[in-house]
Design an enzyme around this catalytic site. Structure first.
Site, PDB file in Angstrom:
ATOM      1  N   HIS A  19       8.444  -1.357   1.431  1.00  0.00           N
ATOM      2  CA  HIS A  19       7.752  -0.696   0.845  1.00  0.00           C
ATOM      3  C   HIS A  19       8.767   0.551  -0.219  1.00  0.00           C
ATOM      4  O   HIS A  19      10.423   0.519   0.798  1.00  0.00           O
ATOM      5  CB  HIS A  19       7.305   0.188   2.148  1.00  0.00           C
ATOM      6  CG  HIS A  19       6.117   1.193   1.830  1.00  0.00           C
ATOM      7  ND1 HIS A  19       6.876   2.596   1.317  1.00  0.00           N
ATOM      8  CD2 HIS A  19       4.903   1.854   1.737  1.00  0.00           C
ATOM      9  CE1 HIS A  19       5.877   3.702   1.255  1.00  0.00           C
ATOM     10  NE2 HIS A  19       4.110   3.002   1.429  1.00  0.00           N
ATOM     11  N   GLU A  24       1.866   0.052  -5.633  1.00  0.00           N
ATOM     12  CA  GLU A  24       2.461   1.114  -4.872  1.00  0.00           C
ATOM     13  C   GLU A  24       2.769   1.643  -6.196  1.00  0.00           C
ATOM     14  O   GLU A  24       4.575   2.294  -6.238  1.00  0.00           O
ATOM     15  CB  GLU A  24       2.791   1.290  -4.069  1.00  0.00           C
ATOM     16  CG  GLU A  24       2.067   0.908  -3.392  1.00  0.00           C
ATOM     17  CD  GLU A  24       1.823   1.275  -1.544  1.00  0.00           C
ATOM     18  OE1 GLU A  24       1.124   1.551  -0.652  1.00  0.00           O
ATOM     19  OE2 GLU A  24       3.385   1.298  -0.672  1.00  0.00           O
TER      20      GLU A  24
HETATM   21  P1  PGA Z   1      -0.428   7.578   0.672  1.00  0.00           P
HETATM   22  O1  PGA Z   1       0.252   5.777   0.688  1.00  0.00           O
HETATM   23  O2  PGA Z   1      -1.560   7.189   0.757  1.00  0.00           O
HETATM   24  O3  PGA Z   1      -0.242   8.805   2.029  1.00  0.00           O
HETATM   25  O4  PGA Z   1      -0.280   8.149  -0.346  1.00  0.00           O
HETATM   26  C1  PGA Z   1       0.567   5.036   0.838  1.00  0.00           C
HETATM   27  C2  PGA Z   1       2.176   4.285   1.519  1.00  0.00           C
HETATM   28  O5  PGA Z   1       2.558   4.809   0.816  1.00  0.00           O
HETATM   29  O6  PGA Z   1       1.774   3.257   1.627  1.00  0.00           O
END
Ligand code: PGA
Length: 229
Positions: A101, A150
């Protein structure tokens, strides 16, 4: 994709460093009974390590169709690695692990090599690795079947990517990594925008941070996914 040709839809709650055991259990008791079992709908909750056992128990007792995942695991096997949770130890409790992540890369110095070691550990102990990439240039270790796109600008900002751009990135990742790879989108997902991402042909689910913390908001997103699944 499953045998019937319908794509899987993964709805994954990433709680990050939130919820103690009591709060975690309250969420499970609220969300669990509202989720309907569907072959191609995979609802996953990723609590903190300390909540895993209680969450797993509550899901088993309630008979809820929810998979339990961790937010990380050790790049090493069991041994002298103070503070680490290994895949061998975690496998009793989790079926999936979020790896690489962006918050781990940024705050804890996690490198692509470490992510690759974590993927190896996960696979060795039958935990499905979900590798997070920030764009289509982030390396995905071979054998990985689940990837979350992401973009940095979208994580926790309230500023999601556009579904069209996410679809393009997902297509590039699939071209690069293989047809069997399922790509999820993550970054400021809410019940308002979830449907638009899930309708994209190459997007097989959502990794949800902030909006997963509120049981009602998460249930709304699952209901949207149920309609599409
Ligand atoms: P968020 O986080 O939905 O708060 O933007 C997503 C993530 O970091 O997995």
């Amino acid at each position: 994709m499953d045998g019937g040709g319908k794509k899987n839809i993964w709805i994954i709650a990433n709680w990050k460093s939130n919820k103690n055991i009591a709060e975690a259990l309250e969420w499970i008791e609220t969300v669990g009974p509202q989720i309907h079992k569907r072959e191609n709908l995979k609802v996953v909750v990723c609590p903190t390590f300390v909540c895993l056992e209680e969450v797993k128990k509550a899901i088993l007792v309630g008979g809820f169709p929810i998979i339990v995942g961790s937010q990380d695991l050790s790049p090493y096997d069991d041994g002298a690695y103070t503070g680490e949770e290994t895949a061998r130890i975690l496998r009793d409790l989790v079926d999936l692990s979020i790896l690489g992540h962006f918050e781990r890369r940024k705050n804890f110095g996690e490198t692509n090599d470490m992510v690759a070691d974590k993927v190896n550990q996960a696979r060795q102990y039958n935990i499905e690795p979900l590798v997070c990439v920030q764009d289509d240039g982030t390396p995905v270790p071979s054998g990985v079947k689940l990837v979350a796109y992401e973009p940095i600008f979208a994580i926790g900002t309230g500023n999601p990517d556009t579904p069209a751009n996410a679809e393009e990135v997902a297509q590039t990742i699939i071209n690069k990594c293989g047809e069997e790879v399922e790509v999820l989108y993550g970054g400021s997902v809410t019940s308002e925008n979830a449907g638009a991402f899930l309708k994209q042909v190459n997007i097989s689910g959502l990794l949800i941070g902030r909006a997963s913390l509120e049981a009602d908001e998460f249930i709304k997103i699952v209901e949207i996914a149920e309609k599409i699944s």
